[in-house]
Structures are given as structure tokens and as C-alpha cells.
Design a protein around this motif. Sequence first.
Motif, PDB file in Angstrom:
ATOM      1  N   UNK A   9      85.706  34.991 -12.621  1.00  0.00           N
ATOM      2  CA  UNK A   9      86.563  36.025 -12.033  1.00  0.00           C
ATOM      3  C   UNK A   9      87.425  35.430 -10.924  1.00  0.00           C
ATOM      4  N   UNK A  10      86.834  34.560 -10.080  1.00  0.00           N
ATOM      5  CA  UNK A  10      87.572  33.996  -8.960  1.00  0.00           C
ATOM      6  C   UNK A  10      88.670  33.050  -9.417  1.00  0.00           C
ATOM      7  N   UNK A  11      88.498  32.463 -10.607  1.00  0.00           N
ATOM      8  CA  UNK A  11      89.456  31.485 -11.087  1.00  0.00           C
ATOM      9  C   UNK A  11      90.748  32.112 -11.566  1.00  0.00           C
ATOM     10  N   UNK A  12      90.740  33.402 -11.846  1.00  0.00           N
ATOM     11  CA  UNK A  12      91.919  34.006 -12.434  1.00  0.00           C
ATOM     12  C   UNK A  12      93.034  34.180 -11.408  1.00  0.00           C
ATOM     13  N   UNK A  13      94.286  33.853 -11.787  1.00  0.00           N
ATOM     14  CA  UNK A  13      95.405  34.156 -10.902  1.00  0.00           C
ATOM     15  C   UNK A  13      95.511  35.664 -10.698  1.00  0.00           C
ATOM     16  N   UNK A  14      96.123  36.067  -9.585  1.00  0.00           N
ATOM     17  CA  UNK A  14      96.243  37.493  -9.304  1.00  0.00           C
ATOM     18  C   UNK A  14      97.274  38.157 -10.205  1.00  0.00           C
ATOM     19  N   UNK A 344      97.683  26.073  -7.202  1.00  0.00           N
ATOM     20  CA  UNK A 344      96.432  25.882  -7.945  1.00  0.00           C
ATOM     21  C   UNK A 344      96.403  26.788  -9.173  1.00  0.00           C
ATOM     22  N   UNK A 345      95.922  26.234 -10.277  1.00  0.00           N
ATOM     23  CA  UNK A 345      95.944  27.004 -11.528  1.00  0.00           C
ATOM     24  C   UNK A 345      94.609  27.677 -11.814  1.00  0.00           C
ATOM     25  N   UNK A 349      84.051  24.473 -10.860  1.00  0.00           N
ATOM     26  CA  UNK A 349      82.775  25.199 -10.882  1.00  0.00           C
ATOM     27  C   UNK A 349      82.151  25.324  -9.495  1.00  0.00           C
ATOM     28  N   UNK A 350      82.577  24.485  -8.522  1.00  0.00           N
ATOM     29  CA  UNK A 350      82.056  24.627  -7.163  1.00  0.00           C
ATOM     30  C   UNK A 350      82.971  25.464  -6.280  1.00  0.00           C
ATOM     31  N   UNK A 351      83.997  26.070  -6.884  1.00  0.00           N
ATOM     32  CA  UNK A 351      84.896  26.952  -6.147  1.00  0.00           C
ATOM     33  C   UNK A 351      86.151  26.307  -5.616  1.00  0.00           C
ATOM     34  N   UNK A 352      86.267  24.967  -5.698  1.00  0.00           N
ATOM     35  CA  UNK A 352      87.455  24.281  -5.190  1.00  0.00           C
ATOM     36  C   UNK A 352      88.671  24.606  -6.058  1.00  0.00           C
ATOM     37  N   UNK A 353      89.827  24.745  -5.421  1.00  0.00           N
ATOM     38  CA  UNK A 353      91.056  24.975  -6.163  1.00  0.00           C
ATOM     39  C   UNK A 353      91.439  23.719  -6.946  1.00  0.00           C
ATOM     40  N   UNK A 354      92.005  23.932  -8.130  1.00  0.00           N
ATOM     41  CA  UNK A 354      92.446  22.834  -8.978  1.00  0.00           C
ATOM     42  C   UNK A 354      93.945  22.950  -9.228  1.00  0.00           C
ATOM     43  N   UNK A 383      93.520  18.099  -5.094  1.00  0.00           N
ATOM     44  CA  UNK A 383      94.531  17.989  -4.044  1.00  0.00           C
ATOM     45  C   UNK A 383      95.908  18.167  -4.665  1.00  0.00           C
ATOM     46  N   UNK A 384      96.876  18.673  -3.900  1.00  0.00           N
ATOM     47  CA  UNK A 384      98.217  18.869  -4.457  1.00  0.00           C
ATOM     48  C   UNK A 384      98.908  17.570  -4.844  1.00  0.00           C
TER      49      UNK A 384
END
Length: 407
Positions: A9-14, A344-345, A349-354, A383-384
Amino acid sequence: MRTAAALKRESRPTGPGPLDPLAYELAARHPQPRAAIRAAWDRLLDTPRFPLDAGSIGEIPFIASHALIDLIDRKATGLVDMLGPRLGRRDDPAWPRAMAADVLSADLAIVHAPETERGWDLRWVELQTFTSLVSTIYTLHLAAGEIWPELNDLAFWSGAPRGAGWREAARSWMAPQPGSLLLENDPWSQPTRPDFEAARRWFDLEVTDPKSLRLQSGRLEHCDRNGKWRPVPHIANRLILHEAPGRAELEHLLSSAEIGWHSHPAWYYRLDKGVMPDLPLPPIERCARGPNWRDLLLPPEALVAKRCHSHSGAGVRLAMNAASLDALEEPQDWIVQPRFDPMPVCRARDGAELYAEIRCVIALPANGDPPWLACRLARMSRTPMLSTARWSGAPGEGAVPVYAPPE
């Protein structure tokens, strides 16, 4: 610890995002797939000498949304159209037998774009007429398909020649003749050597060093592993000339031979990101040569400088000001671009943005057939600033095929 469903759920873009919902579904099903993908890689390549680093295997199956795939296709088609005659054969006394460019690799960043309805967009990062990681992505596709069977029905390419499967089309482009070689300087010491083993497996390429070549009556010959010399009909090139010892002698050897090429070594220098200031890019992507950075009418802090003949993230300078831009050594060998804001897209799995950069490897057939997108891949990073040299093996980082969504 958060559950896989919560991370999904957290991974989905708004808003409408770059990924198809199936990507999140599959990632939640197997959140730590590296060991299984690596085991499948080893089995597919029959226990390779140089196994792929598990930390370079991306963990999120990158199934693009319809919006993202449409954007990629439009950007890739537009780039080929903009380059046009620049990709054609040239009258070059140093390389009299060099044909037209047959490959174009170009990188796109996914960025914040609040001016668009989506809120995100694609920006060109760089380009080069040099082939890249096609065999690796095909092997990762096969390996990931053992874990996520749904991927077997999705394509990481677009527009293959009519009637041809991917492997057949790629072989006719990269290694069309029996006895084709993959040429690289000291290949088994290169960080890309897992890709060479994959190319050997799927395209029957013999991987070799220039030291094993000789010229006989205008024909190139190769000394095989049994010490016998045999004619070479075609080379799939991975050699960058200025990184090889004895460059002048090597150029004479290769330029004098009557031979077919994939990714001819001359094209590494003929067309790269240094051409971007000459292209009719949209204003938001417009570039300039180093001495002309003020023509962009942007503050120097909003710019990034890149050396034209560089790769793998080398030769990139981010923290610029007017003094550092004016002090670029050999400034004509640099381009200056607007800095964009990577988006970030998804989350690891540890919550970090990718973050993701998408590489398009475009085949430019010599027989006059239309160009086709032979490979889409994403390099995922926490990282960006995206570069394979920055991968640490942390969750989510690595390379993955970029798939078209289900119909």
C-alpha cells in the motif's frame, strides 16, 4: 515489522503512477527474490564462471503502466527521428568500412513534473551508440519468470521484426553469422563479464580479446582456444578503444578488415551525449556545450555538467556554480543540462524510496527495416543519483527488465 501488504500500500503513488498494479502484487508475493533469481541465473547459464552479483538484481518486477510505456515509446521514436541522418554511414578515411549506426542506447529519468496532469514525466539523461546489457536483461527475464510466471506473457521489448521471436530478432541484429565474436579488452576482468557469459550462451558468441586477432590478406582471423586460426565473419563489439592498450595499432587492425559489425567501435565517439545540445529538445530538457552554459538562462546551481566521452556515472558533476562551470577543463568536451527532480517510483521492502532510470536499447537494422526497441531495463537505486557503481546490495537496488503492462 510491517507486513508485505502494508508495504504494497505504501509503495503506490498517490496519483496515476509509472507502475502497473500487477508490479505491487507480484512484489508482495515474493518480496525477497534475489536468491531464487540468482539460482535460476546459474542454472540457465549452466554454472557460469563469473556469477552475477546478487546485489545487482532488482527486487521489484518493473511492470510499467500504460502511461509510462506510451511515454517511453514516444520518447524513443522522437529521439531516433531527431538524430535522423546523424545515424547514417559516413565517409571516414580512418574507418572506411564502418557502416551506419546499428544501435542506440539512451537513458530516461522518471521525474517530478507538477506541470503535468500525472505529476511526473520522463527526461533524457544521456545517449550513446553502444550496446548495453541486452543479454543480462534477457537472462533476468527468464529467471524472474520462474518466480513470477505472469512475466512470461509480458514483453521487455517493442516492435520486433514481424514474425520473429525476441531471441531470433536479437540474434539477427547482434550476431547474425556463425562464428561471430564478442570483442572486449581483457573481457574476463571487466565488471560486465556476467553479461558476456550470457551473450555466449544465448547467441553462440565466442568472447575474446584483441590480442587473439590478426589480419591476413584483408581478412580478420581469430586464434581459438585450440590454437587454430579461423576467419572472423562478424564482431559484436563491447570494446572502447581508448581503454585498450596499443590503440593506434588496434585501430589499424580493425579498420583494415572486411568484416561485419554490431556496435562498431567508431560509433562510441561519433554520437554520444555530446550531440544533445544540437537536438531540438523541449525547452525543459535543452542542453548546452560547456562554454555556452549561460545560454540556458538558468542559475548555475540548477545545472549539471557531464563529460561527453564517459560512462557508468563517471564524469558527472552535480554541485556546480558559475566559477566551477567556467573552470571546466577542455570545456567543449562537456555538456551542461538542467538538473531535474527525480521522483521515487515505489518503495523497497524496508520502506526506502526507490528511484529508476530507464535504458532503451534501440536496434537500427542495417537492412532498412524500421527501428525496434530491443530492450527496456531499469536501474533501481535508493538515491536520486543513479549509477551502478553506487549499488550497495541494499533492498530494492539493482537491474530489472521494464515490462509492458498486461493488455
